[in-house]
Design a protein around this motif. Structure first.
Motif, PDB file in Angstrom:
ATOM      1  N   THR A 134     -26.142 -39.695  -5.856  1.00  0.00           N
ATOM      2  CA  THR A 134     -25.754 -38.747  -4.821  1.00  0.00           C
ATOM      3  C   THR A 134     -24.883 -37.603  -5.336  1.00  0.00           C
ATOM      4  O   THR A 134     -25.145 -36.435  -5.019  1.00  0.00           O
ATOM      5  CB  THR A 134     -25.047 -39.487  -3.665  1.00  0.00           C
ATOM      6  N   PRO A 135     -23.823 -37.853  -6.128  1.00  0.00           N
ATOM      7  CA  PRO A 135     -22.993 -36.723  -6.581  1.00  0.00           C
ATOM      8  C   PRO A 135     -23.780 -35.679  -7.373  1.00  0.00           C
ATOM      9  O   PRO A 135     -23.606 -34.472  -7.155  1.00  0.00           O
ATOM     10  CB  PRO A 135     -21.928 -37.398  -7.455  1.00  0.00           C
ATOM     11  N   SER A 136     -24.672 -36.126  -8.263  1.00  0.00           N
ATOM     12  CA  SER A 136     -25.431 -35.168  -9.061  1.00  0.00           C
ATOM     13  C   SER A 136     -26.454 -34.422  -8.218  1.00  0.00           C
ATOM     14  O   SER A 136     -26.700 -33.232  -8.438  1.00  0.00           O
ATOM     15  CB  SER A 136     -26.117 -35.868 -10.243  1.00  0.00           C
ATOM     16  N   VAL A 137     -27.049 -35.096  -7.217  1.00  0.00           N
ATOM     17  CA  VAL A 137     -28.015 -34.431  -6.350  1.00  0.00           C
ATOM     18  C   VAL A 137     -27.318 -33.386  -5.489  1.00  0.00           C
ATOM     19  O   VAL A 137     -27.797 -32.247  -5.349  1.00  0.00           O
ATOM     20  CB  VAL A 137     -28.760 -35.455  -5.471  1.00  0.00           C
ATOM     21  N   LEU A 138     -26.176 -33.738  -4.898  1.00  0.00           N
ATOM     22  CA  LEU A 138     -25.427 -32.766  -4.085  1.00  0.00           C
ATOM     23  C   LEU A 138     -25.006 -31.561  -4.922  1.00  0.00           C
ATOM     24  O   LEU A 138     -25.084 -30.426  -4.459  1.00  0.00           O
ATOM     25  CB  LEU A 138     -24.199 -33.434  -3.463  1.00  0.00           C
ATOM     26  N   ALA A 139     -24.573 -31.809  -6.140  1.00  0.00           N
ATOM     27  CA  ALA A 139     -24.158 -30.703  -7.008  1.00  0.00           C
ATOM     28  C   ALA A 139     -25.348 -29.808  -7.344  1.00  0.00           C
ATOM     29  O   ALA A 139     -25.255 -28.577  -7.284  1.00  0.00           O
ATOM     30  CB  ALA A 139     -23.515 -31.245  -8.276  1.00  0.00           C
ATOM     31  N   ALA A 140     -26.488 -30.422  -7.697  1.00  0.00           N
ATOM     32  CA  ALA A 140     -27.667 -29.640  -8.060  1.00  0.00           C
ATOM     33  C   ALA A 140     -28.190 -28.830  -6.881  1.00  0.00           C
ATOM     34  O   ALA A 140     -28.753 -27.744  -7.058  1.00  0.00           O
ATOM     35  CB  ALA A 140     -28.763 -30.563  -8.589  1.00  0.00           C
TER      36      ALA A 140
END
Length: 248
Positions: A134-140
């Motif tokens: 989730t953190p990497s998807v939200l950032a991307a």
């Protein structure tokens, strides 16, 4: 009736089209696996029936059970492979992260419009996802700074919260926001997700039909189903489902 003050969004398939990449990753994992073992072929229906919305290792275990396959659970530290449930799950994670890197992530425009509308109206917002990515998807997707609270697979593991279809992760998000569940909206595209909403005393459960089927979403607990969140505006905050506040 008290108006709704918080919106709790699932991530994959609700805010971002990463569900499509996850579907492809699961197919890339299980199609050759089934063929090699002489099992019934993996199909998109298997994703919706056994995997969608669940924590990754639970999805692996549920799918394997549908084919009569039993493997040791293993641990999250298992190398990507086929010897344990966790090894298969880690292989799937390896595949999907490769797709994220090569194809990028753009949020659904209608979902961003709805997010803008409810936050402009003063609602608090959270992401509730089974994914540990989730953190990497939200950032991307350039959404990381848009949410007051994130309860994802990492939080669920750290706090020993059962995953969807149990309502615990959604209840935890509402608690972190400081808003009663009865004044919170759950927004989901997965059957296990709308089941989680229906299992808690939430004010409204919205299903987003990305392919599972509107009737199935309703049957499993959605009060309202849309094809895209762009169909809604902030007036949804004023219309909790009749009787929903007393459902448990």
């Amino acid at each position: 009736m008290t108006s709704l003050r918080a919106v709790l969004f699932d991530l994959d398939g609700v805010l971002t089209p990463t569900a499509e990449l996850h579907m492809r990753a699961w197919a890339d994992l299980f199609a050759p696996y089934c063929e090699a073992l002489g099992l019934a072929p993996y199909t998109p229906a298997d994703y919706f029936a056994h995997i969608d919305g669940k924590p990754r290792y639970d999805g692996v275990a549920t799918f394997l059970a549908s084919r009569g396959v039993e493997l040791p659970r293993g641990t999250a530290a298992d190398a990507p492979g086929e010897g344990t449930v966790c090894a298969l799950g880690n292989r799937k994670d390896e595949i999907v992260n490769g797709l994220f890197a090569t194809e990028g992530i753009e949020p659904y425009p209608g979902s961003v419009r709805f997010l803008d509308a409810v936050t402009d109206a003063g609602a608090l917002v959270a992401v509730v996802s089974s994914s540990r990515n989730t953190p990497s998807v939200l950032a991307a997707a350039h959404l990381a700074d848009r949410f007051d609270v994130v309860v994802d697979g990492n939080v669920a593991a750290a706090e020993h919260l059962p995953g969807k279809p149990a309502p615990d992760t959604y209840l935890r998000a509402a608690e972190r926001l400081g808003v009663p569940a009865s004044e919170s909206i759950v927004v989901e595209d997965a059957l296990s997700g709308v089941q989680a909403g229906a299992a808690g005393p939430f004010g409204l459960v919205i299903g987003v039909d990305r392919g599972v089927g509107a009737q199935l979403l309703r049957t499993h607990g959605a009060d309202l189903v849309v094809a895209d969140l762009g169909e809604l505006d902030a007036s949804v905050l004023e219309t909790p489902a009749p009787g929903r506040e007393t459902r448990a």
